[in-house]
Design a protein around this motif. Sequence first.
Motif, short mmCIF file in Angstrom:
data_model
loop_
_atom_site.label_atom_id
_atom_site.label_comp_id
_atom_site.label_asym_id
_atom_site.label_seq_id
_atom_site.Cartn_x
_atom_site.Cartn_y
_atom_site.Cartn_z
N ARG A 261 75.96 23.81 -66.08
CA ARG A 261 76.05 24.86 -65.05
C ARG A 261 75.66 24.32 -63.67
NH1 ARG A 261 76.57 29.97 -67.15
NH2 ARG A 261 76.21 30.15 -69.39
N LEU A 262 74.87 23.24 -63.65
CA LEU A 262 74.48 22.64 -62.38
C LEU A 262 75.51 21.65 -61.86
CD1 LEU A 262 70.67 22.03 -63.09
CD2 LEU A 262 71.70 23.84 -61.71
N GLY A 263 76.58 21.43 -62.63
CA GLY A 263 77.65 20.56 -62.18
C GLY A 263 77.73 19.27 -62.97
N THR A 264 78.86 18.59 -62.84
CA THR A 264 79.12 17.36 -63.59
C THR A 264 78.10 16.28 -63.26
OG1 THR A 264 81.49 17.82 -63.70
CG2 THR A 264 80.81 15.54 -64.01
N VAL A 265 77.74 16.13 -62.00
CA VAL A 265 76.80 15.09 -61.60
C VAL A 265 75.43 15.31 -62.24
CG1 VAL A 265 75.51 14.11 -59.67
CG2 VAL A 265 77.96 14.50 -59.45
N GLN A 266 74.94 16.55 -62.19
CA GLN A 266 73.62 16.82 -62.76
C GLN A 266 73.64 16.70 -64.28
OE1 GLN A 266 70.70 17.31 -60.91
NE2 GLN A 266 69.91 16.86 -62.96
N GLU A 348 70.88 9.24 -57.88
CA GLU A 348 69.98 10.02 -57.03
C GLU A 348 69.51 11.28 -57.75
OE1 GLU A 348 72.12 10.74 -53.46
OE2 GLU A 348 71.84 8.70 -52.67
N ALA A 349 70.42 11.94 -58.44
CA ALA A 349 70.06 13.16 -59.15
C ALA A 349 69.05 12.87 -60.26
CB ALA A 349 71.31 13.82 -59.73
N ALA A 350 69.23 11.74 -60.96
CA ALA A 350 68.31 11.38 -62.05
C ALA A 350 66.93 11.02 -61.51
CB ALA A 350 68.89 10.23 -62.86
N ARG A 351 66.89 10.27 -60.41
CA ARG A 351 65.61 9.86 -59.84
C ARG A 351 64.78 11.06 -59.34
NH1 ARG A 351 68.04 4.87 -58.44
NH2 ARG A 351 66.66 3.10 -58.90
N SER A 352 65.45 12.11 -58.92
CA SER A 352 64.74 13.25 -58.35
C SER A 352 63.85 13.96 -59.37
CB SER A 352 65.74 14.25 -57.75
OG SER A 352 66.52 14.85 -58.77
N VAL A 353 64.18 13.85 -60.65
CA VAL A 353 63.37 14.53 -61.68
C VAL A 353 62.81 13.53 -62.70
CG1 VAL A 353 64.42 16.82 -61.52
CG2 VAL A 353 65.53 15.06 -62.91
N LEU A 354 62.85 12.24 -62.38
CA LEU A 354 62.33 11.22 -63.29
C LEU A 354 60.86 11.45 -63.68
CD1 LEU A 354 62.47 8.54 -64.83
CD2 LEU A 354 62.05 7.35 -62.66
#
Length: 442
Positions: A261-266, A348-354
């Motif tokens: 739901r947050l998109g393909t990248v997320q 970038e998306a992965a690092r933001s919640v690592l």
Amino acid sequence: MTAQPLTRRSILAQAWPIMLGQTTVPLVGLVDTAVIGWTGDAAALAGVALGTAIISFIFWAFGFLRMGMTGLTAQAHGRAAREEVDGLLVRGVAAGVGIGVVLVALQIVLVPAVFALLAGGGALDAAAREFVTARFIGAPAALGFYAISGWLFGLGRTRETLALQILVNLVNGVLDIVFVWQFGMGARGVGLGTAIAEWVGLIAGIALVVRIAGLRALLAQRAGFFHGAAWKRLFAVNADIMVRTIALLALFLWLANAGARLGTVQLAANHVLMQLVSIFAFVLDGFAFTAESRVGQAVGKRARAELLRAIRLTGEFSLGFGLLATLAALLFGGALIDLLTTNVEVREAARSVLPLAALAAIVGVPAWLLDGVFIGATQGRALRNAASLATSLYIATDLLLRPFGATGLWLALLASYFFRAGLLAIHLPRLFATVAEPPARA
């Protein structure tokens, strides 16, 4: 098939082959992710992520073939009931292969039904469908292998399990690389490589257990194979474990759909981070699986003191390794993300919640360990109730935190581990009360 003494050294000796073998499971997931991720195709990577969640839900709905088999085998082993141990193996493998054949036949209905419930569409759905369809080829082998693994864990034969796991995962990784890079099969190639590896694992596993138990002993089970009471006990014990497994799989399927739901990248970023979480869970499962075996043997012998000691020793190791895993994730998680994908947005998306993903290692320890304790004791009702309520609480938490995007998604996942552990801990006094010490002999 004598039991090992219950010491820290014996616990570690039993756990390390499981830890090493379990490490190869997410490593193959890392290979799957990297093979697709290095193509730079975010839709294909997200498709494998969604497809993996779907297959995990369908296949692991029958994960009781591994978990229930471990507890039942360990308890029979604790009672020194050799014929019962052999009978459990034969019935478990037969049940696994049989259920897998039924799944292959029903995939025409199952696959469209599952995709109708999920948020996706377009290239994402196309890639996920290709992966799922290929994976179904290995359903009978995967479920039969569950039973063999559970039987070996119940006996404490962890080195043999390690050998099988390494074989399966090496075949899987090599075939994934060949099918995707050499033949350009994309998500379908990843699924097909895993399915073939599962058949290799089943064949090798059958050969191994025949060597351990003896062909004559296993053939002797033919007379009692259709014994109704034995089959009824097998499925009665495992029915609650099946509900528990479905509830937890629903939790992770909800997680995958929340990412979609947050998109393909997320979704792709979450899949990369879940490889990290999988490493935590699979490595720490070494002590949870050891707890299954040792708790089951203690219950079979009606040895309460041994039960308490098994929980304490496996708990000490679990907490220590959980802390080390969290620190390692915080230090090296960024490098792992870069290794798994070349897509800048996904990185970038992965690092933001690592940091939140790294906390899963220590936060999840009590839940994973207590799962092992109650599986070994075959306390299916406690497992069922705790998992069902924890999943409901997780979904409610995720809905409440949805305005916070990816951060809310990962906070809800961490909360789910607290829910599971707390709800299982409530049942511990009852478990201890049911394991009465046998009367002293004159």
